[in-house]
Design a protein around this motif. Structure first.
Motif, PDB file in Angstrom:
ATOM      1  N   ALA A  29     -87.140  16.979  23.233  1.00 46.29           N
ATOM      2  CA  ALA A  29     -86.627  16.096  24.218  1.00 46.29           C
ATOM      3  C   ALA A  29     -85.640  15.075  23.717  1.00 46.29           C
ATOM      4  N   TYR A  30     -84.613  14.830  24.561  1.00 46.99           N
ATOM      5  CA  TYR A  30     -83.492  13.966  24.179  1.00 46.99           C
ATOM      6  C   TYR A  30     -84.132  12.580  23.695  1.00 46.99           C
ATOM      7  N   ASP A  31     -83.668  11.840  22.648  1.00 49.52           N
ATOM      8  CA  ASP A  31     -83.891  10.663  22.203  1.00 49.52           C
ATOM      9  C   ASP A  31     -82.908   9.647  21.509  1.00 49.52           C
ATOM     10  N   ASN A  33     -79.599   6.975  22.806  1.00 51.25           N
ATOM     11  CA  ASN A  33     -79.407   5.736  23.433  1.00 51.25           C
ATOM     12  C   ASN A  33     -78.360   5.682  24.635  1.00 51.25           C
ATOM     13  N   GLU A  45     -82.309  17.865  30.471  1.00 51.42           N
ATOM     14  CA  GLU A  45     -83.398  18.551  30.263  1.00 51.42           C
ATOM     15  C   GLU A  45     -83.233  19.889  30.540  1.00 51.42           C
TER      16      GLU A  45
END
Length: 501
Positions: A29-31, A33, A45
């Motif tokens: 999953a994208y983490d 900012n 997603e």
């Protein structure tokens, strides 16, 4: 036939088809900012999922490219190969600042030559910031080698080697104080200590640097042949240059393929793209649902598609006048984009009613001069729709540069090179003489609705039109824009007898 091509053909022939096939992309999953909104995050997603096909639709300024950039950077971080395809080279403007510099496929080089050029460029300026594992990261220490290169520090350390430690520290501290006058003395002393202790490390980095920049051509060829089968830098390729990948001699199939401006794709281009990827992400505008992208989007199950309906570029005042003329239903513009410039006497849409080339040149020069004198204002981008007008503007720019050198920073674009770009202020040059030329006789204004959408949705704050307003009011494509905008200001510039002389 590839698995993806088979799936695409099934989707086009059968709506709401469930796709059981899953890719091995396996990205987390994208983490990051970046402040994605809820629907944008859902699109991201999908782009990172193992579904083999994802379609993300949205108007200009809805965030499609930001979603693609986030997906590609995630793929880079996890060592997945990526290919970005677009019909227009200017679309790649936003993709040239990826975390790993991309390779751009061009017409004058085959794929192997492109890889070799990419390697040569990277090795000519290698980033050598490795440190011992027990060192904490110290960005100021690395910046010292940019402010003053490694050879400077090594020569200084060699010169001071025979002197006492205190003398060494004083001289180095003085130089660091000149480079960073605002840092705390204790921080400065830490940098001094680290420099003295890192002499061997700096020597090692410098030796490697010299090895890289002085690499022989034959060694570079060996490196190119070694990396080609598993080359993982992101690749930028226009649809017309896809054959360069096909003729590379390798079976180039990428983990992730991003297809920008998919609403322009032809059937053959869609087939070629499907042969190049394990996972395809199509980005496009749904303004015409009859094209290939529109049909693909409509036929996919909702679990494979997302439509973005927001505007994140145009301020609210400008969007209020532009979007109702170009899009139905109305596009939502966030209140954070609200601008008070209209109430300050600075309207978002202005029409300069100029009717001959002399009037145009004089007004053009006067406005540019005023902007340059006001150093807080930024030069606009200038856009035209015909090659004839584009050439005229380039010639005018050269004449103005002779009197005012700062005009050299003025950016002038033809509509074909406007994809993927954006600006704060835009000047749209409308030249009916060029529109009525032999080449454009079948299309008087040479402005299809798609071109108008492209032109008017990439400026965030203000648009100024230049041309004969009466002439363009007679053209259907312009009538609503001129008549329905409350911020159009009719300025007719009268040619005086002195000007005629």
């Amino acid at each position: 036939m590839s698995e993806i091509l088979t799936i695409l053909r099934t989707v086009f022939n059968q709506s709401n088809h469930y796709i059981p096939y899953r890719t091995s992309l396996n990205l987390p999953a994208y983490d990051g900012n970046f402040p994605f909104r809820q629907k944008q995050m859902a699109a991201l997603e999908l782009a990172l999922s193992n579904a083999p096909i994802t379609a993300i639709a949205g108007n200009p300024a809805s965030g499609k490219t930001e979603i693609a950039l986030a997906a590609i950077n995630m793929a880079i971080a996890h060592q997945r190969s990526t290919l970005i395809i677009a019909p227009f080279a200017s679309t790649f403007t936003g993709y040239r600042q990826l975390s790993l510099p991309p390779l751009e496929v061009t017409e004058d080089q085959n794929y192997r030559q492109s890889v070799k050029t990419w390697l040569k460029q990277r090795l000519s300026a290698p980033k050598l910031d490795f440190s011992p594992p027990h060192w904490l990261s110290d960005q100021l220490f690395e910046d010292l080698q940019i402010k003053r290169d490694r050879r400077f520090w090594l020569e200084l350390l060699n010169q001071l080697e025979s002197q006492t430690g205190e003398q060494n520290e004083e001289k180095i501290a003085k130089i660091i104080a000149e480079l960073y006058p605002s840092i705390h003395p204790a921080r400065r002393q830490l940098l001094v200590h680290r420099l003295i202790q890192s002499k061997a490390l700096l020597q090692q980095r410098e030796h490697l640097y010299q090895d890289y920049v002085n690499l022989s051509d034959s060694s570079l060829d060996q490196m190119t042949d070694a990396v080609m089968p598993h080359f993982q830098a992101p690749i930028l390729c226009t649809t017309k240059h896809l054959s360069r990948l096909e003729n590379s001699g390798l079976d180039l199939v990428f983990d992730l393929v991003i297809a920008e401006d998919s609403n322009y794709l032809t059937d053959q281009e869609l087939q070629n793209i499907s042969m190049r990827g394990k996972k395809l992400v199509f980005l496009g505008d749904l303004v015409d649902r009859r094209n290939l992208f529109g049909k693909l989007f409509n036929n996919l199950l909702p679990s494979y598609r997302v439509e973005l309906t927001e505007n994140h570029r145009l301020n609210a005042d400008l969007a209020h006048h532009i979007f109702p003329l170009l899009y139905t239903p109305l596009i939502y513009t966030a209140t954070t984009q609200k601008s008070n410039s209209a109430r300050q006497g600075n309207p978002q849409i202005i029409w300069y009613d100029v009717r001959n080339s002399l009037q145009f040149e004089q007004t053009f020069e006067n406005l540019l001069t005023n902007i340059l004198h006001n150093k807080t204002r930024v030069l606009p981008s200038v856009l035209t729709f015909t090659e004839i007008t584009y050439q005229k503007l380039q010639q005018l720019k050269q004449r103005l540069v002779e009197k005012t050198p700062q005009v050299s920073n003025l950016e002038i674009y033809n509509i074909d090179d406007w994809h993927g770009r954006q600006c704060d202020s835009l000047w749209v040059i409308c030249d009916q003489d060029a529109d009525q030329s032999e080449d454009n006789r079948s299309n008087v204004t040479n402005l299809r609705l798609n071109n108008l959408r492209l032109a008017l949705t990439r400026s965030s704050h203000q648009i100024k039109f230049w041309g004969d307003r009466q002439y363009y009011q007679e053209q259907n494509i312009w009538r609503d824009l001129i008549a329905n905008s409350s911020f159009v200001r009719d300025i007719t510039i009268i040619e005086t007898n002195q000007q005629r002389g």
